[in-house]
Every structure is written in C-alpha cells, then in structure tokens.
Enzyme design. Structure first.
Site, PDB file in Angstrom:
ATOM      1  N   LYS A  41     -16.027  56.835   4.464  1.00  0.00           N
ATOM      2  CA  LYS A  41     -16.033  56.747   5.918  1.00  0.00           C
ATOM      3  C   LYS A  41     -17.118  55.787   6.398  1.00  0.00           C
ATOM      4  O   LYS A  41     -18.209  55.740   5.842  1.00  0.00           O
ATOM      5  CB  LYS A  41     -16.299  58.146   6.505  1.00  0.00           C
ATOM      6  CG  LYS A  41     -15.390  58.505   7.666  1.00  0.00           C
ATOM      7  CD  LYS A  41     -15.489  59.980   7.973  1.00  0.00           C
ATOM      8  CE  LYS A  41     -15.366  60.240   9.460  1.00  0.00           C
ATOM      9  NZ  LYS A  41     -15.431  61.669   9.775  1.00  0.00           N
ATOM     10  N   ARG A  90     -12.204  72.562  21.550  1.00  0.00           N
ATOM     11  CA  ARG A  90     -12.150  71.922  22.866  1.00  0.00           C
ATOM     12  C   ARG A  90     -10.792  72.013  23.521  1.00  0.00           C
ATOM     13  O   ARG A  90     -10.671  72.044  24.736  1.00  0.00           O
ATOM     14  CB  ARG A  90     -12.504  70.423  22.734  1.00  0.00           C
ATOM     15  CG  ARG A  90     -13.950  70.158  22.543  1.00  0.00           C
ATOM     16  CD  ARG A  90     -14.201  68.767  22.049  1.00  0.00           C
ATOM     17  NE  ARG A  90     -13.737  68.623  20.679  1.00  0.00           N
ATOM     18  CZ  ARG A  90     -13.999  67.596  19.902  1.00  0.00           C
ATOM     19  NH1 ARG A  90     -14.700  66.591  20.370  1.00  0.00           N
ATOM     20  NH2 ARG A  90     -13.555  67.550  18.671  1.00  0.00           N
ATOM     21  N   SER A 127     -17.929  62.662  19.643  1.00  0.00           N
ATOM     22  CA  SER A 127     -18.761  61.593  19.066  1.00  0.00           C
ATOM     23  C   SER A 127     -18.037  60.252  19.170  1.00  0.00           C
ATOM     24  O   SER A 127     -18.666  59.215  19.388  1.00  0.00           O
ATOM     25  CB  SER A 127     -19.071  61.886  17.595  1.00  0.00           C
ATOM     26  OG  SER A 127     -19.889  63.016  17.487  1.00  0.00           O
TER      27      SER A 127
HETATM   28  P1  ADP Z   1     -15.820  66.534  12.274  1.00  0.00           P
HETATM   29  O1  ADP Z   1     -15.919  65.206  11.625  1.00  0.00           O
HETATM   30  O2  ADP Z   1     -15.842  67.708  11.335  1.00  0.00           O
HETATM   31  O3  ADP Z   1     -14.754  66.676  13.355  1.00  0.00           O
HETATM   32  P2  ADP Z   1     -17.674  66.473  14.449  1.00  0.00           P
HETATM   33  O4  ADP Z   1     -19.111  66.094  14.331  1.00  0.00           O
HETATM   34  O5  ADP Z   1     -16.797  65.595  15.261  1.00  0.00           O
HETATM   35  O6  ADP Z   1     -17.205  66.640  12.979  1.00  0.00           O
HETATM   36  O7  ADP Z   1     -17.536  67.956  15.029  1.00  0.00           O
HETATM   37  C1  ADP Z   1     -18.125  69.067  14.410  1.00  0.00           C
HETATM   38  C2  ADP Z   1     -17.724  70.340  15.158  1.00  0.00           C
HETATM   39  O8  ADP Z   1     -18.160  70.279  16.507  1.00  0.00           O
HETATM   40  C3  ADP Z   1     -16.210  70.588  15.246  1.00  0.00           C
HETATM   41  O9  ADP Z   1     -15.964  71.983  15.142  1.00  0.00           O
HETATM   42  C4  ADP Z   1     -15.853  70.143  16.627  1.00  0.00           C
HETATM   43  O10 ADP Z   1     -14.701  70.808  17.128  1.00  0.00           O
HETATM   44  C5  ADP Z   1     -17.089  70.577  17.374  1.00  0.00           C
HETATM   45  N1  ADP Z   1     -17.258  69.836  18.617  1.00  0.00           N
HETATM   46  C6  ADP Z   1     -17.354  68.502  18.776  1.00  0.00           C
HETATM   47  N2  ADP Z   1     -17.486  68.178  20.088  1.00  0.00           N
HETATM   48  C7  ADP Z   1     -17.456  69.354  20.772  1.00  0.00           C
HETATM   49  C8  ADP Z   1     -17.525  69.703  22.177  1.00  0.00           C
HETATM   50  N3  ADP Z   1     -17.632  68.770  23.124  1.00  0.00           N
HETATM   51  N4  ADP Z   1     -17.454  71.018  22.499  1.00  0.00           N
HETATM   52  C9  ADP Z   1     -17.327  71.936  21.530  1.00  0.00           C
HETATM   53  N5  ADP Z   1     -17.245  71.689  20.204  1.00  0.00           N
HETATM   54  C10 ADP Z   1     -17.316  70.416  19.827  1.00  0.00           C
END
Ligand code: ADP
Length: 150
Positions: A41, A90, A127
């Site tokens: 990645k 979400r 993100s």
């Molecule tokens: P991944 O690559 O595992 O998706 P992320 O860093 O994008 O990793 O997300 C990690 C966790 O945080 C996941 O469970 C995701 O659903 C949660 N998450 C990300 N953004 C939010 C948000 N705005 N509100 C609630 N949970 C979130």
C-alpha cells in the site's frame, strides 16, 4: 484485564478516529491503537509520522498505547492476549464491510468485535477525504486532531 485493539491505517488519524478512541477507551482497561503495515500500500504519511500524530494525541492517557503490526489482526490479538477489536461504523457500506471481517475473525479466533457508531459531527470524515483536501491545499485542520500538522 480487558484489552482491545483499534486497528487501522490512520493515514492520517482524523477527528472520526479520535472520537471512537475517546469513547471506546472507557469500555476497556487498555486500548491499543494498532497501525497495520501493508508493504503493497502507498501511504501519504510515513509510519513514523502516523505513529507520532497518534502518540502526541493521547500522550496524557496511560490506558492508550500505539503499536504497529504486520499480518492478520486476529494473530496480533492471539499473540498479545487481546480479546476485543474496536471498530467505528459510519454508514451502511462500513457495516457490510465490517460484518464480513468480523465474521471471518470469529472463525479464526475467539475475538469479539465491538462497534461504536460514529458521532454525528464526525460521520462524514475519512482519512481519504483528508488526504484529498491536503493534496489540493485545503484547510485540513478542521478534520484532524491538533497533533496532525504538515
Ligand atoms: P482501515 O484501513 O482499516 O479502514 P482506517 O484508518 O480508515 O483503517 O479506519 C480505522 C477504523 O476507524 C475503522 O473501523 C473505520 O470504520 C473507523 N473510522 C474511520 N473514520 C471514522 C469516522 N469518521 N467515524 C467513526 N469511525 C471511523
């Protein structure tokens, strides 16, 4: 001792992640924020930067630890005696995706996944949106904790 892992890429940590950690930590004795390392990645922020953003964010809370890991989340849990995986939800797309992963993890190890519903105020933050705002020179500071600065 109730230990949980909050796994993710955190590229970078957002206010959405921050909210899940702040609310989730009260449910456990220890919460390990685990940055998954996937060599295939491409990340915007280096592993060191991502670790520092998160460590600086939670430095005053001794219940929160930050680690990195490679491989399956359930293997990390088994090795480190972690019984719970914390994830945020979400929207319906998150639910479908997380459901399949949680079922698979239950097949692989006796680990329970605990879901917290996103706060209304941060439900739209991801993100990938933050990275897009940064790429185009927008004000990303509204979307991330104060420790995330470039
Ligand atoms: P991944 O690559 O595992 O998706 P992320 O860093 O994008 O990793 O997300 C990690 C966790 O945080 C996941 O469970 C995701 O659903 C949660 N998450 C990300 N953004 C939010 C948000 N705005 N509100 C609630 N949970 C979130």
């Amino acid at each position: 001792m109730k230990k949980a892992i909050f796994p993710g890429s955190f590229d970078p940590i957002t206010l959405g992640h921050f909210d899940i950690v702040e609310r989730g930590v009260s449910l456990f004795d220890e919460l390990i924020i685990a940055i998954g390392v996937n060599s295939d990645k491409k990340y915007m922020f280096s592993l060191e930067e991502r670790i520092k953003f998160i460590e600086d964010c939670f430095k005053d809370n001794p219940k929160i630890k930050v680690v990195t890991y490679k491989g399956l989340t359930v293997d990390f849990c088994t090795k480190n005696k972690v019984d719970f995986i914390l994830r945020g939800l979400r929207n319906p797309a998150d639910f479908e995706f997380e459901k399949a992963i949680a079922h698979t993890n239950r097949d692989l190890a006796p680990v329970e996944t605990i879901f917290l519903l996103t706060a209304a105020s941060t439900s739209y933050i991801s993100s990938s949106i933050v990275r897009e705002v940064i790429r185009h020179g927008g004000d990303y500071t509204k979307l991330v904790p104060k420790t995330v600065r470039i």
